[in-house]
Design an enzyme around this catalytic site. Structure first.
Site, short mmCIF file in Angstrom:
data_model
loop_
_atom_site.label_atom_id
_atom_site.label_comp_id
_atom_site.label_asym_id
_atom_site.label_seq_id
_atom_site.Cartn_x
_atom_site.Cartn_y
_atom_site.Cartn_z
N LYS A 7 33.23 52.56 39.84
CA LYS A 7 32.55 52.28 38.66
C LYS A 7 31.05 53.27 39.40
CE LYS A 7 32.29 48.58 37.31
NZ LYS A 7 32.32 46.83 37.27
N LYS A 47 29.05 48.17 47.83
CA LYS A 47 28.20 46.62 46.44
C LYS A 47 29.58 46.32 46.12
CE LYS A 47 24.54 46.19 44.49
NZ LYS A 47 24.86 44.90 45.26
N LYS A 91 34.69 43.64 46.53
CA LYS A 91 34.19 42.33 46.11
C LYS A 91 34.44 41.24 46.94
CE LYS A 91 33.81 41.73 41.24
NZ LYS A 91 32.83 42.28 40.37
N SER A 106 20.93 47.01 39.63
CA SER A 106 20.80 46.35 41.76
C SER A 106 20.95 47.66 42.58
CB SER A 106 22.94 46.17 41.38
OG SER A 106 23.08 44.77 41.40
N HIS A 140 33.31 54.91 51.89
CA HIS A 140 32.36 56.43 51.50
C HIS A 140 30.75 56.60 51.83
CE1 HIS A 140 33.67 55.77 47.57
NE2 HIS A 140 32.59 57.20 47.66
N ARG A 141 30.83 55.94 51.20
CA ARG A 141 29.08 55.76 50.79
C ARG A 141 28.86 54.37 51.33
NH1 ARG A 141 27.69 59.69 46.37
NH2 ARG A 141 27.86 61.00 47.46
N ASP A 162 26.85 57.87 39.47
CA ASP A 162 25.94 57.96 40.20
C ASP A 162 25.30 57.52 41.66
OD1 ASP A 162 25.83 60.92 41.34
OD2 ASP A 162 24.83 61.56 39.71
P1 NAD Z 1 29.69 34.54 33.52
O1 NAD Z 1 30.13 33.57 34.32
O2 NAD Z 1 28.11 34.28 33.72
O3 NAD Z 1 30.38 34.32 32.32
C1 NAD Z 1 31.63 34.20 31.95
C2 NAD Z 1 31.89 33.67 30.65
O4 NAD Z 1 32.77 33.00 30.58
C3 NAD Z 1 31.91 32.22 31.00
O5 NAD Z 1 30.62 31.72 29.49
C4 NAD Z 1 33.17 31.53 30.90
O6 NAD Z 1 32.98 29.95 30.10
C5 NAD Z 1 33.40 32.58 29.26
N1 NAD Z 1 35.38 31.84 30.17
C6 NAD Z 1 35.88 31.78 30.77
N2 NAD Z 1 37.23 31.68 30.74
C7 NAD Z 1 37.18 32.19 29.29
C8 NAD Z 1 38.25 32.45 28.65
N3 NAD Z 1 39.88 31.60 28.73
N4 NAD Z 1 37.90 32.68 27.27
C9 NAD Z 1 36.63 32.83 27.05
N5 NAD Z 1 35.59 32.76 27.12
C10 NAD Z 1 35.98 32.18 28.89
O7 NAD Z 1 30.49 35.93 33.84
P2 NAD Z 1 29.81 37.39 33.99
O8 NAD Z 1 28.56 37.73 34.68
O9 NAD Z 1 28.84 37.54 32.51
O10 NAD Z 1 31.28 38.40 33.78
C11 NAD Z 1 31.96 38.21 32.63
C12 NAD Z 1 32.83 39.58 33.04
O11 NAD Z 1 31.72 40.55 33.17
C13 NAD Z 1 33.55 39.29 34.57
O12 NAD Z 1 34.55 39.89 34.50
C14 NAD Z 1 32.83 40.01 35.54
O13 NAD Z 1 33.35 40.30 36.80
C15 NAD Z 1 32.40 41.38 34.64
N6 NAD Z 1 31.19 41.92 34.78
C16 NAD Z 1 30.19 41.53 35.14
C17 NAD Z 1 28.62 41.98 35.83
C18 NAD Z 1 27.55 40.93 36.04
O14 NAD Z 1 26.53 41.79 36.13
N7 NAD Z 1 27.11 39.72 35.35
C19 NAD Z 1 28.47 43.15 35.94
C20 NAD Z 1 29.74 43.58 35.31
C21 NAD Z 1 31.51 43.29 35.19
#
Ligand code: NAD
Length: 482
Positions: free
Chosen positions: A99, A75, A111, A368, A70-71, A104
């Site tokens: 989100k 992302k 994904k 982003s 819709h937008r 906004d």
């Molecule tokens: P990342 O890969 O940098 O870090 C994930 C960490 O979790 C790793 O250090 C990994 O070893 C650890 N991990 C994996 N399995 C595990 C377990 N069973 N127990 C404990 N630790 C465990 O990933 P990230 O970018 O930090 O993303 C983490 C979460 O945050 C995801 O759900 C992602 O969708 C969400 N997220 C990330 C961003 C972003 O900007 N990177 C933004 C919003 C949400």
């Protein structure tokens, strides 16, 4: 860990997210048409593509889901994990839609994921896989600065985003906005200062916003400021590390435990986050870290006595099987979907406060958005004003010195004549976004006094904006009663 969760839960991740939408829609009295339109995942690309690696050829499985268009652009992050599946990608894409509405930012939700364990591949092989994947996306029109823009997620970082940008540029050199085909790039490849730590900083700002309201802190069963909170963080990757670092260094919160794949380190007096991270990066685990007590049972550590629990690793960590045991008074969702639908119900009944993913971790997509706008404007933030602001500040200092007998002291003078850096502008935009989003959620709670939890209020906020958009373009009729 994931396998146990699947056994305990009676529904999938995507079904859980859909039920959260249903719950919010019920409070709003939304008709069935509107709810169906919002929940539908617009498109899913499934890929099986061969890649020639250094010593073999492999067929890689992957998905790219566009939940809403819709937008545009749609992302969302790109995840490399052996647990990736179509259900997960669809759930995560849906969360992105909600989100973006709360943040906004004018994006739809998407994904993607490749079913690989990045730790099992060399840098050379990961580069080949990422480049090949980008070509596959481009061939099918699933990457473009105007329509589909990936970002980093679990298992990927600025390095992979740089490979994507470079491959895209090679394929489409005439595309003026090629840099904007992906966000989360390194600074010297079209990235923006502050993107790497954006999600963690956003979590910090979300907490600061909550702690600005003593009555809300008290409602959550907490006492004192952020500096007196004992915090447990799961995951020491991008989100977990930057959250823990920001909270311990800027707010002086005590990080009493860090949970990783191989276990947990605890220290009641607070862990030195920089040291833990360095040790983790060098050794690949927490075992043997000298600044805390190690235990291999990371799962159990989620149930530790603490004030704030920040799951920042992966989904479904707090589930029907352990939700009753969680001692934290406040859960802040750094990861996407770390609390299942069923666990959420239990926590709500137990009076545990949750700052949900769709609000708490929106810092990543917000910055982003800043990066994307910077790429399509082809100019860094503040380039036109910085010097101008510095001169205005200098004039102000001169005027104050002339008009008063007391001279402006050096420190104040420095602050007044300093033009904002790009990082200052990004941080201020991020903090403002978190603050506005929190206020909007609070407004929803005032409008719907029967809604007592931040997750339902966040979904109501998101749904309100999305259905309005769909009604404006004539897709649904909100007033229709079905
Ligand atoms: P990342 O890969 O940098 O870090 C994930 C960490 O979790 C790793 O250090 C990994 O070893 C650890 N991990 C994996 N399995 C595990 C377990 N069973 N127990 C404990 N630790 C465990 O990933 P990230 O970018 O930090 O993303 C983490 C979460 O945050 C995801 O759900 C992602 O969708 C969400 N997220 C990330 C961003 C972003 O900007 N990177 C933004 C919003 C949400």
């Amino acid at each position: 860990m994931m396998m146990d969760t699947v056994k305990i839960e009676s529904m999938t991740f995507r079904e859980g997210v859909d039920l959260m939408v249903d719950r919010a829609a019920l409070f709003m009295g939304l008709n069935a048409d509107a709810v169906r339109v919002v929940k539908a995942c617009n498109a899913v690309l499934q890929l099986k593509f061969p890649v020639k690696l250094k010593d073999r050829t492999e067929v890689i499985n992957g998905w790219w889901a566009i939940h809403s268009a819709h937008r545009l652009p749609a992302k969302g992050g790109l995840r490399y994990s052996p647990l990736v599946c179509i259900d997960e990608v669809e759930a995560l894409a849906a969360l992105m839609t909600y989100k973006c509405a709360i943040a906004d930012v004018p994006f739809g939700g998407a994904k993607g994921g490749l079913m690989i364990n990045p730790m099992h591949y060399s840098e050379h092989d990961l580069r080949e896989i990422t480049r090949r994947f980008t070509i596959e996306l481009a061939r099918k029109d699933f990457i473009h600065p105007a329509t589909n823009v990936p970002a980093p997620d679990m298992g990927t970082s600025s390095r992979e985003m740089m490979w994507i940008a470079d491959t895209y540029k090679t394929l489409f050199p005439e595309e003026l906005n090629h840099d904007a085909c992906v966000t989360g790039k390194p600074l010297n490849h079209g990235g923006v200062p502050g993107r790497v730590e954006a999600t963690g900083k956003g979590l910090q700002y979300a907490l600061q916003e909550l702690f600005r309201h003593p009555e809300l802190v008290e409602q959550a069963g907490l006492h004192g400021g952020l500096s007196s909170q004992r915090v447990v963080v799961q995951g020491l990757g991008n989100v977990g590390y930057h959250t823990a670092k920001s909270l311990s260094e800027d707010n002086e919160s005590t990080i009493i435990a860090i949970i990783e794949r191989d276990g947990v380190v605890t220290n009641d007096n607070g862990l030195n986050i920089h040291d833990v991270r360095q040790y983790f990066v060098e050794t690949g685990g927490l075992k043997g870290f000298a600044g805390g007590k190690y235990s291999p049972n990371g799962d159990k550590a989620l149930e530790m006595d603490c004030d704030i629990l920040i799951p920042a690793a992966l989904e479904s960590q707090i589930h029907a099987g352990n939700a009753m045991e969680i001692k934290a008074k406040l859960i802040v969702e750094g990861a996407n979907g770390p609390v299942t639908y069923e666990a959420d119900e239990i926590l709500r009944q137990r009076g545990v406060t949750v700052l949900p993913d769709v609000f708490a971790n929106l810092g990543g997509v917000t910055v982003s958005y800043f990066e994307w706008t910077r790429n399509i404007s082809h100019m860094r933030f503040g380039r036109l004003q910085r010097q101008y602001d510095a001169i205005r500040g200098q004039n102000l200092v001169s005027a104050m010195n002339e008009l008063s007998e007391k001279k402006v002291d050096d420190e104040l003078q420095k602050r007044l004549i300093k033009g904002a850096s790009e990082l200052d502008l990004v941080r201020s935009g991020l903090e403002d976004t978190m603050s506005m989003a929190f206020q909007d959620i609070r407004e929803v709670m005032k409008q719907y006094p029967e809604v007592k939890d931040y997750r339902t209020a966040s979904y109501i906020l998101a749904l309100g904006k999305i259905v309005q958009n769909y009604e404006d373009i004539g897709l649904i009729d909100i007033k229709k009663n079905i």
